[in-house]
Design a protein around this motif. Structure first.
Motif, PDB file in Angstrom:
ATOM      1  N   LEU A   1     -14.458 -23.844   3.586  1.00 58.25           N
ATOM      2  CA  LEU A   1     -14.872 -22.997   2.476  1.00 58.25           C
ATOM      3  C   LEU A   1     -15.890 -23.664   1.563  1.00 58.25           C
ATOM      4  O   LEU A   1     -16.833 -23.022   1.101  1.00 58.25           O
ATOM      5  CB  LEU A   1     -13.647 -22.586   1.651  1.00 58.25           C
ATOM      6  N   SER A   2     -15.687 -24.939   1.268  1.00 60.95           N
ATOM      7  CA  SER A   2     -16.578 -25.625   0.335  1.00 60.95           C
ATOM      8  C   SER A   2     -16.526 -27.121   0.581  1.00 60.95           C
ATOM      9  O   SER A   2     -15.466 -27.670   0.913  1.00 60.95           O
ATOM     10  CB  SER A   2     -16.165 -25.339  -1.113  1.00 60.95           C
ATOM     11  N   ARG A   3     -17.676 -27.770   0.415  1.00 58.35           N
ATOM     12  CA  ARG A   3     -17.694 -29.240   0.494  1.00 58.35           C
ATOM     13  C   ARG A   3     -16.938 -29.865  -0.677  1.00 58.35           C
ATOM     14  O   ARG A   3     -16.394 -30.949  -0.560  1.00 58.35           O
ATOM     15  CB  ARG A   3     -19.131 -29.753   0.460  1.00 58.35           C
ATOM     16  N   GLY A   4     -16.974 -29.223  -1.824  1.00 50.39           N
ATOM     17  CA  GLY A   4     -16.381 -29.818  -3.017  1.00 50.39           C
ATOM     18  C   GLY A   4     -17.173 -31.008  -3.517  1.00 50.39           C
ATOM     19  O   GLY A   4     -16.598 -31.938  -4.088  1.00 50.39           O
ATOM     20  N   ASP A   5     -18.513 -30.997  -3.309  1.00 52.83           N
ATOM     21  CA  ASP A   5     -19.311 -32.144  -3.740  1.00 52.83           C
ATOM     22  C   ASP A   5     -19.344 -32.298  -5.260  1.00 52.83           C
ATOM     23  O   ASP A   5     -19.319 -33.411  -5.777  1.00 52.83           O
ATOM     24  CB  ASP A   5     -20.732 -32.072  -3.160  1.00 52.83           C
ATOM     25  N   ARG A   6     -19.379 -31.186  -5.990  1.00 54.71           N
ATOM     26  CA  ARG A   6     -19.354 -31.277  -7.455  1.00 54.71           C
ATOM     27  C   ARG A   6     -18.014 -31.834  -7.936  1.00 54.71           C
ATOM     28  O   ARG A   6     -17.962 -32.629  -8.881  1.00 54.71           O
ATOM     29  CB  ARG A   6     -19.614 -29.902  -8.064  1.00 54.71           C
ATOM     30  N   LEU A   7     -16.941 -31.407  -7.289  1.00 58.53           N
ATOM     31  CA  LEU A   7     -15.615 -31.908  -7.656  1.00 58.53           C
ATOM     32  C   LEU A   7     -15.509 -33.403  -7.379  1.00 58.53           C
ATOM     33  O   LEU A   7     -14.909 -34.152  -8.169  1.00 58.53           O
ATOM     34  CB  LEU A   7     -14.549 -31.135  -6.877  1.00 58.53           C
ATOM     35  N   ALA A   8     -16.088 -33.850  -6.270  1.00 59.83           N
ATOM     36  CA  ALA A   8     -16.065 -35.284  -5.945  1.00 59.83           C
ATOM     37  C   ALA A   8     -16.805 -36.094  -7.002  1.00 59.83           C
ATOM     38  O   ALA A   8     -16.363 -37.178  -7.394  1.00 59.83           O
ATOM     39  CB  ALA A   8     -16.679 -35.516  -4.568  1.00 59.83           C
ATOM     40  N   ARG A   9     -17.942 -35.568  -7.476  1.00 60.37           N
ATOM     41  CA  ARG A   9     -18.685 -36.275  -8.532  1.00 60.37           C
ATOM     42  C   ARG A   9     -17.896 -36.274  -9.830  1.00 60.37           C
ATOM     43  O   ARG A   9     -17.866 -37.280 -10.548  1.00 60.37           O
ATOM     44  CB  ARG A   9     -20.049 -35.625  -8.733  1.00 60.37           C
ATOM     45  N   LEU A  10     -17.248 -35.143 -10.147  1.00 59.09           N
ATOM     46  CA  LEU A  10     -16.467 -35.051 -11.378  1.00 59.09           C
ATOM     47  C   LEU A  10     -15.341 -36.075 -11.400  1.00 59.09           C
ATOM     48  O   LEU A  10     -15.047 -36.683 -12.432  1.00 59.09           O
ATOM     49  CB  LEU A  10     -15.897 -33.635 -11.519  1.00 59.09           C
ATOM     50  N   LEU A  11     -14.712 -36.282 -10.243  1.00 56.15           N
ATOM     51  CA  LEU A  11     -13.611 -37.240 -10.138  1.00 56.15           C
ATOM     52  C   LEU A  11     -14.091 -38.653  -9.821  1.00 56.15           C
ATOM     53  O   LEU A  11     -13.273 -39.554  -9.616  1.00 56.15           O
ATOM     54  CB  LEU A  11     -12.628 -36.777  -9.058  1.00 56.15           C
ATOM     55  N   ALA A  12     -15.422 -38.832  -9.757  1.00 57.48           N
ATOM     56  CA  ALA A  12     -16.031 -40.148  -9.500  1.00 57.48           C
ATOM     57  C   ALA A  12     -15.648 -40.717  -8.142  1.00 57.48           C
ATOM     58  O   ALA A  12     -15.678 -41.931  -7.939  1.00 57.48           O
ATOM     59  CB  ALA A  12     -15.678 -41.141 -10.615  1.00 57.48           C
ATOM     60  N   LEU A  13     -15.305 -39.851  -7.187  1.00 58.10           N
ATOM     61  CA  LEU A  13     -14.966 -40.334  -5.850  1.00 58.10           C
ATOM     62  C   LEU A  13     -16.176 -40.925  -5.147  1.00 58.10           C
ATOM     63  O   LEU A  13     -16.036 -41.822  -4.307  1.00 58.10           O
ATOM     64  CB  LEU A  13     -14.392 -39.191  -5.011  1.00 58.10           C
ATOM     65  N   ASP A  14     -17.365 -40.405  -5.488  1.00 62.16           N
ATOM     66  CA  ASP A  14     -18.577 -40.938  -4.865  1.00 62.16           C
ATOM     67  C   ASP A  14     -18.816 -42.374  -5.282  1.00 62.16           C
ATOM     68  O   ASP A  14     -19.239 -43.204  -4.478  1.00 62.16           O
ATOM     69  CB  ASP A  14     -19.784 -40.050  -5.216  1.00 62.16           C
ATOM     70  N   ARG A  15     -18.523 -42.701  -6.532  1.00 58.84           N
ATOM     71  CA  ARG A  15     -18.750 -44.071  -7.017  1.00 58.84           C
ATOM     72  C   ARG A  15     -17.658 -45.030  -6.563  1.00 58.84           C
ATOM     73  O   ARG A  15     -17.922 -46.206  -6.307  1.00 58.84           O
ATOM     74  CB  ARG A  15     -18.833 -44.072  -8.544  1.00 58.84           C
ATOM     75  N   MET A  16     -16.435 -44.546  -6.470  1.00 60.48           N
ATOM     76  CA  MET A  16     -15.330 -45.437  -6.134  1.00 60.48           C
ATOM     77  C   MET A  16     -15.173 -45.662  -4.633  1.00 60.48           C
ATOM     78  O   MET A  16     -14.913 -46.783  -4.187  1.00 60.48           O
ATOM     79  CB  MET A  16     -14.023 -44.884  -6.719  1.00 60.48           C
ATOM     80  N   PHE A  17     -15.302 -44.597  -3.848  1.00 59.09           N
ATOM     81  CA  PHE A  17     -14.961 -44.682  -2.430  1.00 59.09           C
ATOM     82  C   PHE A  17     -16.077 -44.218  -1.499  1.00 59.09           C
ATOM     83  O   PHE A  17     -15.851 -44.061  -0.299  1.00 59.09           O
ATOM     84  CB  PHE A  17     -13.709 -43.845  -2.143  1.00 59.09           C
ATOM     85  N   ARG A  18     -17.270 -43.992  -2.034  1.00 55.18           N
ATOM     86  CA  ARG A  18     -18.389 -43.459  -1.251  1.00 55.18           C
ATOM     87  C   ARG A  18     -18.053 -42.089  -0.651  1.00 55.18           C
ATOM     88  O   ARG A  18     -18.580 -41.708   0.380  1.00 55.18           O
ATOM     89  CB  ARG A  18     -18.811 -44.417  -0.129  1.00 55.18           C
ATOM     90  N   LEU A  19     -17.150 -41.351  -1.290  1.00 58.41           N
ATOM     91  CA  LEU A  19     -16.812 -40.008  -0.846  1.00 58.41           C
ATOM     92  C   LEU A  19     -17.676 -39.008  -1.603  1.00 58.41           C
ATOM     93  O   LEU A  19     -17.513 -38.836  -2.812  1.00 58.41           O
ATOM     94  CB  LEU A  19     -15.326 -39.712  -1.088  1.00 58.41           C
ATOM     95  N   LYS A  20     -18.583 -38.362  -0.898  1.00 60.58           N
ATOM     96  CA  LYS A  20     -19.490 -37.414  -1.537  1.00 60.58           C
ATOM     97  C   LYS A  20     -18.878 -36.025  -1.662  1.00 60.58           C
ATOM     98  O   LYS A  20     -19.457 -35.164  -2.328  1.00 60.58           O
ATOM     99  CB  LYS A  20     -20.799 -37.316  -0.736  1.00 60.58           C
ATOM    100  N   VAL A  21     -17.742 -35.797  -1.030  1.00 57.45           N
ATOM    101  CA  VAL A  21     -17.151 -34.461  -1.010  1.00 57.45           C
ATOM    102  C   VAL A  21     -15.636 -34.541  -1.213  1.00 57.45           C
ATOM    103  O   VAL A  21     -15.007 -35.555  -0.928  1.00 57.45           O
ATOM    104  CB  VAL A  21     -17.441 -33.741   0.326  1.00 57.45           C
ATOM    105  N   LEU A  22     -15.070 -33.461  -1.719  1.00 59.50           N
ATOM    106  CA  LEU A  22     -13.628 -33.238  -1.723  1.00 59.50           C
ATOM    107  C   LEU A  22     -13.435 -31.819  -1.179  1.00 59.50           C
ATOM    108  O   LEU A  22     -13.310 -30.858  -1.932  1.00 59.50           O
ATOM    109  CB  LEU A  22     -13.042 -33.369  -3.132  1.00 59.50           C
ATOM    110  N   PRO A  23     -13.448 -31.685   0.144  1.00 53.56           N
ATOM    111  CA  PRO A  23     -13.588 -30.377   0.778  1.00 53.56           C
ATOM    112  C   PRO A  23     -12.364 -29.478   0.609  1.00 53.56           C
ATOM    113  O   PRO A  23     -11.237 -29.941   0.441  1.00 53.56           O
ATOM    114  CB  PRO A  23     -13.797 -30.725   2.252  1.00 53.56           C
ATOM    115  N   ILE A  24     -12.636 -28.191   0.696  1.00 60.84           N
ATOM    116  CA  ILE A  24     -11.589 -27.170   0.644  1.00 60.84           C
ATOM    117  C   ILE A  24     -11.715 -26.319   1.904  1.00 60.84           C
ATOM    118  O   ILE A  24     -12.792 -25.817   2.211  1.00 60.84           O
ATOM    119  CB  ILE A  24     -11.720 -26.297  -0.611  1.00 60.84           C
ATOM    120  N   SER A  25     -10.613 -26.181   2.626  1.00 58.33           N
ATOM    121  CA  SER A  25     -10.630 -25.409   3.869  1.00 58.33           C
ATOM    122  C   SER A  25      -9.296 -24.712   4.061  1.00 58.33           C
ATOM    123  O   SER A  25      -8.321 -24.989   3.350  1.00 58.33           O
ATOM    124  CB  SER A  25     -10.926 -26.322   5.071  1.00 58.33           C
TER     125      SER A  25
END
Length: 311
Positions: free
Chosen positions: A217-241
């Motif tokens: 449904l969604s990559r959740g890339d904005r959510l990943a940035r909001l939770l700082a997952l991109d900075r902490m774990f190199r996770l650019k997405v928090l996907p929803i499916s």
């Protein structure tokens, strides 16, 4: 002033412009920034080094029958054009990525490569460091999976091995299902630099079907940035499916049971980037050429399919 602006502009065109230095924060913002940087540093330190000797041909050989069952019965795998891969020497295999954290295209292609060239030929695949750090997935190292990092990629190619990379990473693997027929590397050009640096041929590997194994449904890339997952774990997405057995699946951290979609993969002819674009290729031009070829092939594969999952 004109001379000062020319070099950065050229660097931007070639994808080599330096990252701007972050603005200095103060107070709570500074504390948060330091905390995030500390977590990120620890995560990077945990990236496993490329121990190429962990790949175990005997282990792979013993598990080929099970892989055949999964690939041929569940995914009805079809792999074309393996003869386009050079028979020896270092080669960079560049694939589009589908199917979330459990990527059936990798299963099908790994089986096909080992069956075609034999398990003795060195073949490695790059994966996110969090995947390699998961105890339940430790056996992937015996198949030749190493953590995705420039150091590991260079070491594998320098050894004369075939290396499979997915430039789109989690960003592409979790794209919405209605974008399943799109190659989306997010303009990441590291694979072009790697092929040029190691002076190896680049072979595009195009697959379809993986994005039909769940409803993404969604990559959740904005959510990943909001939770700082991109900075902490190199996770650019928090996907929803929507996926079995969970129903609504957020993050896909525990994986899912993929639907039995048909996976078709086509390997394209090898590309010598310097022969194609000259001794000092423009990165953007080379990127657009490779991705364009892959998109044309993906469009053709999509045109062959009549129904989702059925193929």
């Amino acid at each position: 002033m004109a001379q000062m602006s020319t070099a950065p502009a050229q660097a931007r065109r070639n994808g080599t412009a330096p990252e701007p230095e972050p603005a200095k924060d103060s107070g709570a913002g500074s504390l948060l920034s330091r905390a995030l940087n500390a977590v990120a540093d620890q995560a990077q330190r945990r990236i496993p080094r490329a121990d190429l000797d962990e790949r175990d041909p005997d282990f792979i050989r013993e598990r080929l029958p099970l892989m055949w069952l999964v690939a041929s019965i569940w995914f009805r795998g079809e792999v074309r054009g393996l003869g386009n891969i050079p028979e020896s020497g270092g080669v960079l295999l560049v694939g589009n990525h589908s199917g979330g954290n459990l990527t059936p295209d990798t299963i099908v292609f790994t089986l096909a490569f080992n069956a075609y060239f034999g398990v003795e030929r060195a073949f490695y695949q790059l994966a996110h460091n969090l995947v390699l750090a998961t105890p339940a997935l430790g056996s992937l190292r015996k198949f030749g999976t190493v953590a995705a990092s420039p150091r590991n990629a260079r070491k594998a190619l320098a050894s004369g091995a075939a290396l499979l990379v997915y430039p789109g990473g989690d960003f592409e693997a979790h794209r919405p299902s209605w974008k399943s027929s799109r190659v989306d590397f997010d303009r990441r050009k590291g694979f072009i630099r790697l092929a040029l640096e190691q002076d190896v041929p680049l072979v595009p590997v195009v697959s379809i079907g993986g994005q039909e194994t769940a409803l993404f449904l969604s990559r959740g890339d904005r959510l990943a940035r909001l939770l700082a997952l991109d900075r902490m774990f190199r996770l650019k997405v928090l996907p929803i499916s929507i996926a079995a057995p969970w129903g609504l699946n957020i993050g896909d951290m525990l994986g899912h049971i993929p639907l039995p979609a048909k996976i078709t993969i086509e390997t394209l002819p090898a590309i010598d980037l310097r022969a194609e674009f000259g001794p000092d290729p423009d990165l953007d031009e080379a990127y657009d050429h490779v991705v364009g070829l892959m998109q044309d092939t993906l469009d053709a594969l999509a045109a062959e399919r009549r129904l989702p999952i059925i193929g």
